[in-house]
Design a protein around this motif. Structure first.
Motif, PDB file in Angstrom:
ATOM      1  N   GLN A  66       0.849  -1.199   0.000  1.00  0.00           N
ATOM      2  CA  GLN A  66       0.000   0.000   0.000  1.00  0.00           C
ATOM      3  C   GLN A  66       0.882   1.246   0.000  1.00  0.00           C
ATOM      4  O   GLN A  66       1.141   1.821   1.049  1.00  0.00           O
ATOM      5  CB  GLN A  66      -0.889   0.020   1.260  1.00  0.00           C
ATOM      6  N   PRO A  67       1.385   1.636  -1.175  1.00  0.00           N
ATOM      7  CA  PRO A  67       2.230   2.838  -1.192  1.00  0.00           C
ATOM      8  C   PRO A  67       1.457   4.060  -0.704  1.00  0.00           C
ATOM      9  O   PRO A  67       0.281   4.228  -1.047  1.00  0.00           O
ATOM     10  CB  PRO A  67       2.613   2.979  -2.670  1.00  0.00           C
ATOM     11  N   GLN A  68       2.107   4.846   0.116  1.00  0.00           N
ATOM     12  CA  GLN A  68       1.404   5.997   0.697  1.00  0.00           C
ATOM     13  C   GLN A  68       1.779   7.288  -0.016  1.00  0.00           C
ATOM     14  O   GLN A  68       2.940   7.499  -0.375  1.00  0.00           O
ATOM     15  CB  GLN A  68       1.759   6.116   2.179  1.00  0.00           C
ATOM     16  N   LEU A  69       0.818   8.137  -0.179  1.00  0.00           N
ATOM     17  CA  LEU A  69       1.067   9.446  -0.787  1.00  0.00           C
ATOM     18  C   LEU A  69       1.293  10.470   0.312  1.00  0.00           C
ATOM     19  O   LEU A  69       0.619  10.446   1.340  1.00  0.00           O
ATOM     20  CB  LEU A  69      -0.119   9.865  -1.651  1.00  0.00           C
ATOM     21  N   THR A  70       2.211  11.363   0.067  1.00  0.00           N
ATOM     22  CA  THR A  70       2.406  12.459   1.023  1.00  0.00           C
ATOM     23  C   THR A  70       1.291  13.476   0.812  1.00  0.00           C
ATOM     24  O   THR A  70       0.572  13.446  -0.196  1.00  0.00           O
ATOM     25  CB  THR A  70       3.747  13.165   0.769  1.00  0.00           C
ATOM     26  N   ALA A  71       1.174  14.392   1.762  1.00  0.00           N
ATOM     27  CA  ALA A  71       0.150  15.437   1.642  1.00  0.00           C
ATOM     28  C   ALA A  71       0.347  16.215   0.343  1.00  0.00           C
ATOM     29  O   ALA A  71      -0.604  16.526  -0.376  1.00  0.00           O
ATOM     30  CB  ALA A  71       0.223  16.369   2.843  1.00  0.00           C
ATOM     31  N   LYS A  72       1.624  16.479   0.039  1.00  0.00           N
ATOM     32  CA  LYS A  72       1.910  17.256  -1.157  1.00  0.00           C
ATOM     33  C   LYS A  72       1.480  16.517  -2.422  1.00  0.00           C
ATOM     34  O   LYS A  72       0.883  17.101  -3.334  1.00  0.00           O
ATOM     35  CB  LYS A  72       3.414  17.558  -1.220  1.00  0.00           C
ATOM     36  N   ALA A  73       1.781  15.213  -2.440  1.00  0.00           N
ATOM     37  CA  ALA A  73       1.402  14.408  -3.603  1.00  0.00           C
ATOM     38  C   ALA A  73      -0.104  14.357  -3.755  1.00  0.00           C
ATOM     39  O   ALA A  73      -0.637  14.439  -4.870  1.00  0.00           O
ATOM     40  CB  ALA A  73       1.982  13.008  -3.472  1.00  0.00           C
ATOM     41  N   LYS A  74      -0.807  14.233  -2.612  1.00  0.00           N
ATOM     42  CA  LYS A  74      -2.269  14.199  -2.666  1.00  0.00           C
ATOM     43  C   LYS A  74      -2.812  15.506  -3.212  1.00  0.00           C
ATOM     44  O   LYS A  74      -3.728  15.533  -4.040  1.00  0.00           O
ATOM     45  CB  LYS A  74      -2.830  13.951  -1.271  1.00  0.00           C
ATOM     46  N   ALA A  75      -2.233  16.604  -2.762  1.00  0.00           N
ATOM     47  CA  ALA A  75      -2.715  17.916  -3.182  1.00  0.00           C
ATOM     48  C   ALA A  75      -2.514  18.118  -4.682  1.00  0.00           C
ATOM     49  O   ALA A  75      -3.324  18.754  -5.357  1.00  0.00           O
ATOM     50  CB  ALA A  75      -1.997  19.006  -2.394  1.00  0.00           C
ATOM     51  N   GLU A  76      -1.428  17.555  -5.211  1.00  0.00           N
ATOM     52  CA  GLU A  76      -1.136  17.722  -6.639  1.00  0.00           C
ATOM     53  C   GLU A  76      -2.178  17.028  -7.512  1.00  0.00           C
ATOM     54  O   GLU A  76      -2.408  17.430  -8.649  1.00  0.00           O
ATOM     55  CB  GLU A  76       0.243  17.142  -6.970  1.00  0.00           C
ATOM     56  N   LYS A  77      -2.719  15.965  -6.987  1.00  0.00           N
ATOM     57  CA  LYS A  77      -3.737  15.143  -7.688  1.00  0.00           C
ATOM     58  C   LYS A  77      -3.153  14.354  -8.867  1.00  0.00           C
ATOM     59  O   LYS A  77      -3.310  13.156  -8.941  1.00  0.00           O
ATOM     60  CB  LYS A  77      -4.913  15.989  -8.167  1.00  0.00           C
ATOM     61  N   ALA A  78      -2.479  15.005  -9.813  1.00  0.00           N
ATOM     62  CA  ALA A  78      -1.996  14.287 -10.993  1.00  0.00           C
ATOM     63  C   ALA A  78      -0.476  14.205 -10.975  1.00  0.00           C
ATOM     64  O   ALA A  78       0.198  15.144 -10.567  1.00  0.00           O
ATOM     65  CB  ALA A  78      -2.445  14.998 -12.260  1.00  0.00           C
ATOM     66  N   CYS A  79       0.031  13.060 -11.461  1.00  0.00           N
ATOM     67  CA  CYS A  79       1.476  12.903 -11.621  1.00  0.00           C
ATOM     68  C   CYS A  79       1.820  13.388 -13.041  1.00  0.00           C
ATOM     69  O   CYS A  79       1.016  14.055 -13.698  1.00  0.00           O
ATOM     70  CB  CYS A  79       1.848  11.443 -11.409  1.00  0.00           C
ATOM     71  N   VAL A  80       3.031  13.053 -13.524  1.00  0.00           N
ATOM     72  CA  VAL A  80       3.383  13.490 -14.874  1.00  0.00           C
ATOM     73  C   VAL A  80       2.575  12.733 -15.924  1.00  0.00           C
ATOM     74  O   VAL A  80       2.538  13.118 -17.088  1.00  0.00           O
ATOM     75  CB  VAL A  80       4.888  13.327 -15.143  1.00  0.00           C
TER      76      VAL A  80
END
Lengths: 388, 262, 136
Positions: free
Chosen positions: C40-54
Motif C-alpha cells: 500500500q504505497p502511501q502518498l504524502t500530503a503534497k502528492a495528494k494535493a497535486e492530484k496528478a502525476c506526470v
C-alpha cells in the motif's frame, strides 16, 4: 562425446579437483571484487589496465596460434598435422574462453556488459574485439567438435565445415590484429603507437602458442596411449623457431626506431621498462629476463641438434613461453601506462587478490583444456584401437 | 520411449533456448523506450545557453599561485560531489592543478620564465573537437554533444576504461570503489556516482542548461572565459584574436577546446 | 558406433529431471497459499494535493521505469530537461528534484512496492533520495 570427459583415472580426477579448487578460490575473490570494486587490484588512475588485460592480450596470442596447424594442413595439405589440428583448435577454445573471462573480470560494471550489443559502436575497437573473439570461439568449437566426431565415426567431416575452416584462418589473424589495434590506435600512448604492434603480437603469438602446444603434446604422449608424433612436434618446433626469431627482430626494429628518432614520448616507456625511470623500475629485472629467455630459446631452437633433442626442446619451449609471457603478460600493458601522458611515474604492481582472480581464470581455461583434450585423446585412442 | 539421448538433449536444449529468447527479446525492446504519449513533449529551457563548440580560454597571467586556483577546484568538486579519496591510486578529479612540465610535457621545458615554472596550471577535460575517448568507447557511454561537450552517461558506462587509455590528457577518473563515503558534504542537487564507472569534467552541462556559466568560470574573477568557438563575435574568439594561446598536445590532432594564455 | 534410437537409463534420466524440476520450483511450493499482503504505497500530503502525476496514476504504476529511462536519456544525451504533459504542465525531468519532491517518503512509497516485487533498482546508488535532509 562429452561423456568421455567423465571417465578418467584417479590422476585425471585429482587434477580436475585441483583446478576446481583454484577456480573456487578465484571466484571467491571475484565476489569480493564485485562488492568492493576494482579498488582491490593494484590498478590506479594512471595505470588503468593491469594484470587482467595483460593476460587477455597474451592469451589472444595463444588462441591465434591454432592457425599454425590448420593452415599447413588444410591449405598446404601437410598431412602430418591432421593428427593434431584438433589439439590446436581445442587449445584455441580454452584460450579464447580465458580471454573473454579476463575482459569480464576487468569490467567495472560487469552486469552492463550487454550494453556492447545493445548500443553497437563500430568506431570502437573493443566492439570489433568482442565480435572477433566470440566468432573465433564459436568457429573453433564447431570445427573441432565436428571434425573429431567425424573421425570417431570413421566418416569424412560434413561438407559445410570446409568453408568454416578456411574462414578460421584469416579469422585467427584478425583476433590478434584487432587486439593490437586496441592499443596502437591511441594518440597519447607512445609505447603502443607503432604499426609494428600487430605484426609483433602475431609473431609472439605464433611462438608462444605452438610452444605451449609442443609441451602439451609431450604431456599427452607421456600420460596417454596417443602419440601426437615426432614429426609433428619437430614441425611445430620449426614454426616456433621462426616465430620467436621474427618476434625478437620486430622488437629490435621498434628499439631502433624509438631510440634513433630520439623522440622522448616513445623512448621513456622503453627506458622505464629496461633501465628504470626517475628511480622507478619494478619491471626492469623481468624485462631483461624476458630478453635473455627469448635469446636462449632462439639458440636452442635454431640449432638442429638441440631442437631435435626432445628434452632440450621442452626446455626451449618453456623459455619461449616464459619469455613471451613476461613480454606481453607483464611489460606490454603497464609499460604503456608508465610514464603517464602527463609524465608522472606511478608504477603498477598487481595485488594478491588480483593475482588469485587471474589464477582462477587460468584454472578455468586449463579446466576447459583438460576436458577437451581428454575427449580428443580418448577418441584418438579408440580410433587407433579399432584400427589395430 | 524410442529416442536417443542425443536427440532428447537436443530437443531439450532448443526448447530451453526458445523459452529464454522471449524475455530476452522483451528486454531489448524495452531498453529503447523513449515512449511519449501524444501531446507530451521534451524541451530545452529557454534560458539554456547554446553554442556550436563550447570552449574555454584560461588567462594564466591572472593567477599568481596555487591559492588562486584552489577555490575554483573546490567549487567544482563540491557541486559535482567529487569525492576526495584517501588512496592516491583511486583519486578522482575533474579539474586540478599541474606544473607546466606536466600540463605541457611536449613543450620547451629547460629555459622557462620563472613565473611559468612556478605557476600551477589548471587542467581539466579538453572537450576535444576530435575526442579519442569517444572513438574508443564501446557503448557510446561517452559521446560528443551537439554543443561540443564531451559528456559521460554514467548509466551506460560498463567500466572498461578504454576511454582512460585513449585520453592523452589524463582527464578521466575511475571509481575504483563506492565514492559516497568519501564525499564530505553531499550536494543534493547533483547525483553522485557509483563504483565501476568513469567520470570527468562535464563543462557544467547542468548549469548551462539553466543559463548559468560553468562554476569554475564564475569563481575565476574573469581569469577564465567561456564561450562559443564557432561564433566569431564570442568573447573567447575575441581573446584568441588578441592573444597568443597554447593548447595541450596540439600535435595529436585532438583539437582541445581549452586555450591557455601564458 | 551404435546409433540405436534408445534413451539409455531412461528411467533414471526422467527421475532425475523430475527431482530437478521440483527443486527448482521449491520456492513456489514453499510460498504457496501464503500470499504476502498487497503493498500500500502511501502518498504524502503534497502528492495528494497535486492530484496528478506526470502521467495518469494507472500508467505511472505500470510504466514509471520506462518513463524514467526516457527521462534520463533525454536529460543526459539530448540535453532536454523539461517534460511537458499533454495538458501543458511542465516538469523538470529529475528523479531527485521532481519525483522525490512530491514523493518525499521513499520508504513508504517506492520501497513498499519494490520490496514486494523483490526488485532493487540501483537509482539510489547515485541519485540522492533524501534531498531535504541533505539540505538541512
Amino acid at each position: 562425446m562429452l561423456e568421455k570427459a567423465l571417465k578418467g583415472s584417479k590422476r585425471y580426477y585429482g587434477w580436475i579437483t585441483v583446478l576446481l579448487a583454484v577456480i573456487g578460490i578465484g571466484f571467491g575473490f571475484y565476489l569480493w571484487q564485485l562488492r568492493f570494486g576494482l579498488g582491490i587490484t593494484g590498478m590506479s588512475r594512471d595505470v588503468t589496465w593491469g594484470f587482467y588485460i595483460a593476460q587477455f592480450t597474451f592469451l589472444v596470442g595463444v588462441a591465434a596460434s591454432a592457425v599454425m596447424l590448420v593452415l599447413p594442413y588444410y591449405l598446404h595439405h601437410y598431412k602430418a598435422f591432421g593428427r593434431i589440428t584438433i589439439l590446436g583448435e581445442f587449445l584455441a577454445v580454452a584460450s579464447v574462453s580465458m580471454c573473454i573471462l579476463f575482459i569480464f573480470v576487468d569490467l567495472g560494471q560487469p552486469m552492463r556488459v550487454l550494453n556492447v550489443l545493445l548500443y553497437p559502436t563500430p568506431n570502437s575497437i573493443l566492439f570489433w574485439d568482442m565480435i572477433v573473439l566470440n566468432g573465433y570461439l564459436l568457429l573453433n568449437i564447431v570445427i573441432g567438435w565436428k571434425v573429431l566426431e567425424a573421425e570417431r565415426n570413421a566418416v569424412p567431416p560434413p561438407g559445410w565445415i570446409k568453408p568454416l575452416i578456411y574462414l578460421s584462418i584469416p579469422w585467427a589473424v584478425s583476433i590478434h590484429t584487432v587486439t593490437a589495434f586496441l592499443y596502437c590506435g591511441l594518440p597519447g600512448r607512445g609505447f603502443w603507437l607503432t604499426a609494428i604492434l600487430a605484426p609483433r603480437f602475431l609473431a609472439s603469438a605464433f611462438a608462444s602458442g605452438p610452444s605451449l602446444l609442443i609441451l602439451l603434446c609431450l604431456i599427452v604422449r607421456k600420460l596417454t596411449k596417443f602419440d601426437p608424433g615426432k614429426e609433428q612436434i619437430q614441425s611445430l618446433a620449426k614454426i616456433v623457431a621462426y616465430a620467436i626469431s621474427i618476434n625478437v627482430f620486430f622488437f629490435l626494429c621498434e628499439v631502433f626506431v624509438v631510440f634513433y628518432s630520439n623522440i622522448p614520448e616513445h623512448m621513456d616507456h622503453f627506458k622505464y621498462l629496461f633501465v628504470g625511470l626517475h628511480g622507478h623500475g619494478v619491471l626492469v629485472p623481468w624485462m631483461w629476463a624476458s630478453l635473455v629467455l627469448m635469446a636462449v630459446s632462439i639458440l636452442l631452437l635454431v640449432v638442429p641438434s638441440t631442437r631435435q633433442n626432445e628434452s632440450i626442446l621442452a626446455i626451449a619451449c618453456v623459455t619461449v613461453f616464459a619469455g613471451t609471457w613476461i613480454d606481453k603478460g607483464l611489460g606490454m600493458i603497464s609499460g604503456g601506462f608508465v610514464p603517464s601522458p602527463l609524465h608522472h611515474v606511478n608504477e603498477y604492481v598487481p595485488t594478491l587478490p588480483e593475482l588469485l582472480i587471474a589464477l582462477g581464470v587460468w584454472a578455468t581455461g586449463f579446466f576447459i583444456l583438460t576436458v577437451l583434450f581428454k575427449i580428443a585423446v580418448t577418441v584418438k585412442e579408440e580410433v587407433a584401437g579399432v584400427a589395430s | 520411449m524410442k529416442r536417443s539421448r542425443r536427440s532428447f538433449l537436443q530437443l531439450a536444449g532448443v526448447s530451453a533456448l526458445g523459452l529464454g529468447l522471449k524475455p530476452a527479446a522483451g528486454l531489448f525492446a524495452a531498453s529503447g523506450g523513449h515512449g511519449r504519449a501524444p501531446g507530451e513533449k521534451v524541451l530545452k529551457s529557454e534560458k539554456a545557453l547554446k553554442a556550436k563548440q563550447w570552449a574555454m580560454v584560461i588567462d594564466t597571467r591572472k593567477f599568481e599561485s596555487a591559492e588562486d586556483l584552489e577555490p575554483l577546484i573546490e567549487v567544482c568538486h563540491k557541486i559535482h560531489n567529487v569525492p576526495s579519496m584517501k588512496d592516491k591510486r583511486h583519486e578522482i578529479k575533474w579539474i586540478w592543478e599541474e606544473e607546466f612540465e606536466h600540463a605541457f610535457p611536449t613543450q620547451e621545458l629547460r629555459f622557462l620564465p620563472e613565473r611559468i615554472a612556478q605557476l600551477p596550471f589548471l587542467t581539466l577535460c579538453n572537450h576535444c573537437e576530435h575526442p579519442p575517448c569517444v572513438r574508443a568507447c564501446p557503448t557510446k557511454a561517452t559521446f560528443k554533444r551537439e554543443d561540443g561537450i564531451v559528456l559521460m552517461d554514467f548509466h551506460r558506462c560498463i567500466g572498461c576504461r578504454f576511454c582512460m587509455a585513449a585520453c592523452p590528457y589524463g582527464s578521466r577518473s575511475f571509481n575504483f570503489r563506492d565514492p559516497r563515503p568519501f564525499i564530505e558534504e553531499i550536494n543534493p542537487d547533483y547525483p553522485t556516482r557509483m563504483k565501476g564507472v568513469v567520470e570527468k569534467c562535464n563543462f557544467c552541462a547542468e548549469r548551462l542548461a539553466v543559463g548559468r556559466m560553468p562554476a569554475c568560470v564564475e569563481a575565476s574573477n574573469g581569469a577564465i572565459t567561456f564561450g562559443d568557438l564557432e561564433d566569431p563575435e564570442s568573447e573567447v574568439r575575441a581573446l584568441l584574436r588578441e592573444n597568443y594561446t597554447i593548447r595541450r598536445k596540439q600535435a595529436l590532432g585532438t583539437g582541445p577546446a581549452i586555450y591557455y594564455i601564458v | 558406433m551404435n546409433n540405436t534410437k534408445t534413451l539409455y537409463d531412461g528411467g533414471k534420466v526422467i527421475t532425475g529431471l523430475v527431482i530437478f524440476v521440483i527443486l527448482v520450483t521449491l520456492p513456489f511450493w514453499y510460498n504457496h497459499g501464503k500470499a504476502a499482503p498487497e503493498p500500500q504505497p502511501q502518498l504524502t500530503a503534497k502528492a495528494k494535493a497535486e492530484k496528478a502525476c506526470v502521467r495518469p496514476k494507472s500508467i505511472m504504476k505500470a510504466t514509471h521505469m520506462q518513463i524514467l529511462n526516457g527521462w534520463r536519456n533525454n536529460v543526459v544525451r539530448n540535453a532536454r530537461r523539461i517534460w511537458e504533459t499533454a495538458d501543458g504542465k511542465r516538469f523538470n525531468m529529475s528523479l531527485s528534484k521532481t519525483c522525490l519532491d512530491c514523493h518525499s517518503n521513499k520508504e513508504k512509497f517506492c520501497d513498499t512496492c519494490h520490496n514486494y516485487a523483490a526488485v532493487a533498482p540501483y537509482c539510489w546508488d547515485c541519485h540522492i533520495d533524501k534531498v531535504k535532509e541533505a539540505k538541512e
